[in-house]
Design an enzyme around this catalytic site. Structure first.
Site, PDB file in Angstrom:
ATOM      1  N   ASP A   8       5.874 -76.806 -42.981  1.00  0.00           N
ATOM      2  CA  ASP A   8       5.123 -77.878 -43.633  1.00  0.00           C
ATOM      3  C   ASP A   8       6.042 -79.023 -44.041  1.00  0.00           C
ATOM      4  O   ASP A   8       5.740 -80.202 -43.830  1.00  0.00           O
ATOM      5  CB  ASP A   8       4.418 -77.344 -44.886  1.00  0.00           C
ATOM      6  CG  ASP A   8       3.162 -76.548 -44.563  1.00  0.00           C
ATOM      7  OD1 ASP A   8       2.667 -76.640 -43.423  1.00  0.00           O
ATOM      8  OD2 ASP A   8       2.679 -75.839 -45.460  1.00  0.00           O
ATOM      9  N   VAL A   9       7.163 -78.675 -44.652  1.00  0.00           N
ATOM     10  CA  VAL A   9       8.083 -79.697 -45.160  1.00  0.00           C
ATOM     11  C   VAL A   9       8.632 -80.552 -44.030  1.00  0.00           C
ATOM     12  O   VAL A   9       8.645 -81.789 -44.098  1.00  0.00           O
ATOM     13  CB  VAL A   9       9.238 -79.042 -45.943  1.00  0.00           C
ATOM     14  CG1 VAL A   9      10.308 -80.080 -46.293  1.00  0.00           C
ATOM     15  CG2 VAL A   9       8.720 -78.377 -47.212  1.00  0.00           C
TER      16      VAL A   9
END
Length: 320
Positions: free
Chosen positions: A103-104
């Site tokens: 996600d990051v």
């Protein structure tokens, strides 16, 4: 601001927001917004220079585009689980990273893409859609593990904290806690061996060059481990860094957040509270910009907290 896009009022509000916006970021499954008249083409018709970033699990095209994607699933399918952890971790079971790194990193790629699109718009006045997939991002940041495979044909496995191309570049158990050692070249290795009291290793034919050390890694690891365990991680950190050898203790999250360097770099920030609320601390921004330093003007908002302010902004902008 919270908007219910299942209602005509919500759809109209999104359209009104688009008219005064530079960038739209959305992470719906492909086709979900189109069914509501809120696809890129719909809003670009309202504001042609709009920059639209679609973030989805598997992208807008391809055989998996219809699937829902979550960080855990993407780590599994994208290869990172197969190389995370030690050879003996849970019997060789796959291991995810400790944070939602897929996600990051997808967010990081989104930022880069949006900024590139802004530069293009500055020059041409043209907006565009960015199609960004969690899956693609995960594949991209396999970096050296993927490149090693593409070059050699060998399938990488779990090697714990060791490095596939550099040695010694891993953690060792000291007398009290773990120590990370990052010896990046042969000169550093010579200094490292002197500090740990084994200068003869630098001239040993098994370890003289990095390629030699990789070929005889198990022997090297055993020798180093036998020396590092004789002193504390803090003492080794001080002694090794004094000789220009990168090393540091393995910190827990709380230790990292209260480290003097963390605090000196402004990486923990206190936010002012509103009446009756408890002050909070948040992570700082790593960007240190000389002309436009990051400002911390507003704490993270509650759901729908800014509705009235945003509605006023829409009205004021349309009136002007």
């Amino acid at each position: 601001m919270a908007i219910d896009i299942a209602t005509p009022e919500g759809v109209d509000l999104v359209r009104r927001l688009a008219r005064i916006s530079d960038i739209v970021v959305e992470n719906y499954k492909p086709g979900d917004l189109a069914r509501r008249g809120l696809a890129y083409e719909d809003l670009a018709a309202i504001k042609p220079d709009l920059i639209w970033c679609s973030i989805s699990g598997f992208g807008q095209t391809g055989p998996y585009s219809h699937r829902t994607g979550y960080d855990f699933l993407i780590q599994a399918m994208g290869g990172i689980m197969s190389i995370t952890g030690g050879p003996d971790t849970a019997g060789g079971s796959p291991v995810k990273t400790g944070v939602g790194i897929a996600d990051v990193m997808c967010g990081m790629y989104a930022t880069v893409g949006i900024l590139a699109a802004l530069r293009h718009r500055d020059r041409t006045g043209q907006g565009q859609q960015i199609d960004l997939a969690l899956y693609d991002s995960q594949i991209a940041w396999l970096i050296n593990a993927a490149t090693n495979h593409l070059v050699s044909g060998r399938v990488p496995g779990r090697i714990g904290n060791a490095h596939p191309n550099i040695a010694p570049y891993q953690t060792f158990e000291a007398a009290d806690e773990h120590l990370a050692v990052a010896v990046g070249n042969d000169a550093q290795f010579a200094r490292f061996t002197a500090v740990i009291g084994k200068p003869e290793l630098a001239e040993d034919v098994r370890f003289r060059r990095n390629r030699d050390r990789l070929a005889n890694l198990a022997d090297l690891q055993a020798i180093i481990a036998g020396e590092i365990v004789k002193d504390t991680a803090r003492n080794w950190e001080i002694r090794l860094n004094a000789e220009g050898v990168p090393a540091g203790r393995v910190a827990s999250v709380d230790q990292a957040l209260r480290d003097p360097h963390t605090l000196a770099r402004g990486m923990v920030v206190g936010m002012e509270d509103q009446a009756g609320e408890t002050p909070i601390r948040v992570l700082g921004n790593p960007l240190k910009m000389s002309a436009t330093p990051v400002q911390y003007r507003k704490r993270p908002p509650h759901l729908d907290e800014d509705r009235e302010a945003i509605l006023r902004l829409i009205d004021e902008t349309q009136d002007s």
